[in-house]
Scaffold this motif. Structure first.
Motif, PDB file in Angstrom:
ATOM      1  N   LYS A   8     -84.654 -32.980 -56.525  1.00  0.00           N
ATOM      2  CA  LYS A   8     -84.563 -32.527 -54.702  1.00  0.00           C
ATOM      3  C   LYS A   8     -82.455 -33.080 -55.208  1.00  0.00           C
ATOM      4  N   ARG A   9     -81.435 -32.027 -54.793  1.00  0.00           N
ATOM      5  CA  ARG A   9     -80.096 -32.790 -54.806  1.00  0.00           C
ATOM      6  C   ARG A   9     -80.244 -33.883 -53.607  1.00  0.00           C
ATOM      7  N   PHE A  10     -79.490 -34.765 -52.748  1.00  0.00           N
ATOM      8  CA  PHE A  10     -79.136 -35.047 -51.229  1.00  0.00           C
ATOM      9  C   PHE A  10     -77.732 -35.346 -51.736  1.00  0.00           C
ATOM     10  N   GLU A  11     -77.183 -34.573 -50.589  1.00  0.00           N
ATOM     11  CA  GLU A  11     -75.609 -35.587 -49.851  1.00  0.00           C
ATOM     12  C   GLU A  11     -75.535 -36.296 -48.760  1.00  0.00           C
ATOM     13  N   ALA A  12     -76.256 -38.071 -49.306  1.00  0.00           N
ATOM     14  CA  ALA A  12     -76.274 -38.457 -48.974  1.00  0.00           C
ATOM     15  C   ALA A  12     -76.266 -39.512 -50.001  1.00  0.00           C
ATOM     16  N   PRO A  13     -76.040 -41.224 -49.750  1.00  0.00           N
ATOM     17  CA  PRO A  13     -75.252 -42.096 -50.859  1.00  0.00           C
ATOM     18  C   PRO A  13     -76.821 -42.455 -51.178  1.00  0.00           C
ATOM     19  N   VAL A  14     -77.340 -43.363 -52.471  1.00  0.00           N
ATOM     20  CA  VAL A  14     -78.655 -43.673 -52.339  1.00  0.00           C
ATOM     21  C   VAL A  14     -79.285 -44.314 -51.912  1.00  0.00           C
ATOM     22  N   GLU A  15     -78.372 -45.395 -51.258  1.00  0.00           N
ATOM     23  CA  GLU A  15     -79.409 -46.433 -50.841  1.00  0.00           C
ATOM     24  C   GLU A  15     -80.378 -45.523 -49.739  1.00  0.00           C
ATOM     25  N   GLN A  16     -79.669 -44.893 -48.822  1.00  0.00           N
ATOM     26  CA  GLN A  16     -80.025 -44.353 -47.729  1.00  0.00           C
ATOM     27  C   GLN A  16     -81.059 -43.109 -48.203  1.00  0.00           C
ATOM     28  N   VAL A  17     -80.845 -41.916 -49.289  1.00  0.00           N
ATOM     29  CA  VAL A  17     -82.269 -41.638 -49.355  1.00  0.00           C
ATOM     30  C   VAL A  17     -83.002 -42.213 -50.323  1.00  0.00           C
ATOM     31  N   PHE A  18     -82.733 -43.363 -50.620  1.00  0.00           N
ATOM     32  CA  PHE A  18     -83.609 -44.816 -51.665  1.00  0.00           C
ATOM     33  C   PHE A  18     -85.187 -45.429 -49.643  1.00  0.00           C
ATOM     34  N   GLU A  19     -83.795 -45.229 -48.449  1.00  0.00           N
ATOM     35  CA  GLU A  19     -84.779 -46.409 -47.443  1.00  0.00           C
ATOM     36  C   GLU A  19     -85.728 -45.154 -47.148  1.00  0.00           C
ATOM     37  N   ASP A  20     -85.141 -43.282 -46.944  1.00  0.00           N
ATOM     38  CA  ASP A  20     -85.786 -42.963 -46.234  1.00  0.00           C
ATOM     39  C   ASP A  20     -87.112 -42.128 -46.861  1.00  0.00           C
ATOM     40  N   LEU A  21     -86.884 -42.553 -48.032  1.00  0.00           N
ATOM     41  CA  LEU A  21     -88.066 -41.751 -49.461  1.00  0.00           C
ATOM     42  C   LEU A  21     -88.707 -43.104 -49.559  1.00  0.00           C
ATOM     43  N   CYS A  22     -88.522 -44.649 -49.490  1.00  0.00           N
ATOM     44  CA  CYS A  22     -89.487 -45.181 -49.886  1.00  0.00           C
ATOM     45  C   CYS A  22     -90.505 -46.289 -48.930  1.00  0.00           C
ATOM     46  N   ASP A  23     -89.083 -45.620 -47.406  1.00  0.00           N
ATOM     47  CA  ASP A  23     -90.376 -46.876 -45.859  1.00  0.00           C
ATOM     48  C   ASP A  23     -91.322 -45.432 -46.149  1.00  0.00           C
ATOM     49  N   HIS A  24     -92.628 -46.361 -46.118  1.00  0.00           N
ATOM     50  CA  HIS A  24     -93.625 -45.557 -45.807  1.00  0.00           C
ATOM     51  C   HIS A  24     -94.154 -44.874 -44.479  1.00  0.00           C
ATOM     52  N   GLU A  25     -93.580 -45.519 -43.457  1.00  0.00           N
ATOM     53  CA  GLU A  25     -93.744 -44.332 -42.383  1.00  0.00           C
ATOM     54  C   GLU A  25     -93.165 -43.520 -42.180  1.00  0.00           C
ATOM     55  N   LYS A  26     -91.360 -43.712 -42.795  1.00  0.00           N
ATOM     56  CA  LYS A  26     -90.861 -42.774 -42.971  1.00  0.00           C
ATOM     57  C   LYS A  26     -90.976 -41.676 -43.469  1.00  0.00           C
ATOM     58  N   PHE A  27     -91.731 -42.018 -44.532  1.00  0.00           N
ATOM     59  CA  PHE A  27     -92.417 -40.989 -45.324  1.00  0.00           C
ATOM     60  C   PHE A  27     -93.438 -40.788 -44.931  1.00  0.00           C
ATOM     61  N   GLY A  28     -94.063 -40.682 -44.503  1.00  0.00           N
ATOM     62  CA  GLY A  28     -95.037 -40.125 -43.358  1.00  0.00           C
ATOM     63  C   GLY A  28     -95.207 -39.361 -42.482  1.00  0.00           C
ATOM     64  N   ARG A  29     -93.718 -39.749 -41.605  1.00  0.00           N
ATOM     65  CA  ARG A  29     -93.129 -38.604 -40.852  1.00  0.00           C
ATOM     66  C   ARG A  29     -92.133 -37.140 -41.397  1.00  0.00           C
ATOM     67  N   LEU A  30     -91.936 -37.681 -42.908  1.00  0.00           N
ATOM     68  CA  LEU A  30     -90.975 -36.549 -43.033  1.00  0.00           C
ATOM     69  C   LEU A  30     -91.923 -35.391 -43.722  1.00  0.00           C
ATOM     70  N   THR A  31     -93.580 -35.893 -44.001  1.00  0.00           N
ATOM     71  CA  THR A  31     -94.631 -35.447 -44.761  1.00  0.00           C
ATOM     72  C   THR A  31     -95.368 -34.097 -43.948  1.00  0.00           C
ATOM     73  N   SER A  32     -95.245 -35.249 -42.650  1.00  0.00           N
ATOM     74  CA  SER A  32     -96.038 -34.926 -41.540  1.00  0.00           C
ATOM     75  C   SER A  32     -97.569 -35.067 -41.625  1.00  0.00           C
ATOM     76  N   ALA A  33     -97.883 -36.372 -42.474  1.00  0.00           N
ATOM     77  CA  ALA A  33     -98.780 -37.314 -42.776  1.00  0.00           C
ATOM     78  C   ALA A  33     -99.179 -38.173 -41.660  1.00  0.00           C
ATOM     79  N   GLN A  34     -99.942 -39.208 -41.861  1.00  0.00           N
ATOM     80  CA  GLN A  34    -100.266 -40.027 -40.693  1.00  0.00           C
ATOM     81  C   GLN A  34    -100.027 -40.917 -42.520  1.00  0.00           C
TER      82      GLN A  34
END
Length: 154
Positions: A8-34
């Motif tokens: 997947k391609r994102f229009e955002a800096p790698v630091e922001q994308v890494f933070e959003d996908l590698c933070d466990h709770e953020k990833f849960g909200r993103l995927t609608s998982a607990q």
């Protein structure tokens, strides 16, 4: 062995994308998982880093625990299931490639079903892939909206 590959391609800096996908709770909200981090990494600067453990609760399945086994900030995070779930030999890997225009994430998941039932691997693949793909698409759209809004302000 089942393998899921997504890019997947994102229009955002790698630091922001890494933070959003590698933070466990953020990833849960993103995927609608607990998803809840139940053990911090030993490196206090990255609580979701190497050795951290997250618990995932999915309706109808006992809780699953995943442990981060490789963590390179803004480059890579790998994890494996260490407890629960209907799969074995599970490994997930997110690889981040930043450039001047944004970030590409390559996400690979491999696993084997615990039970040797016909089509179980294919069914589990769909169950695993769909919420992740939707979450990645949602995140990409949110960055695009931020980018458009910033461009319109200038």
């Amino acid at each position: 062995m089942q393998t899921i590959e997504m890019s997947k391609r994102f229009e955002a800096p790698v630091e922001q994308v890494f933070e959003d996908l590698c933070d466990h709770e953020k990833f849960g909200r993103l995927t609608s998982a607990q998803i809840v981090r139940i053990r911090d990494a030993s490196d206090s600067s990255h609580p979701n880093g190497l050795g951290s453990v997250r618990r995932i609760k999915v309706p109808g399945v006992p809780p699953i625990e995943e442990t981060v086994i490789r963590f390179e900030p803004n480059r890579r995070m790998d994890y494996t299931v260490t407890k629960g779930g209907p799969i074995t030999h599970h490994r997930g890997s997110l690889r981040f490639h930043g450039d001047a225009d944004g970030t590409t994430v390559d996400y690979t998941i491999s696993f084997e079903p615990k039970l040797p039932l016909p089509f179980l691997g294919a069914i589990l693949e769909v169950i695993i892939k769909l919420p992740i793909k939707r979450g990645l698409d949602r995140l990409a759209r949110s960055y695009t909206k931020q980018h458009v809004a910033a461009t319109q302000e200038n």
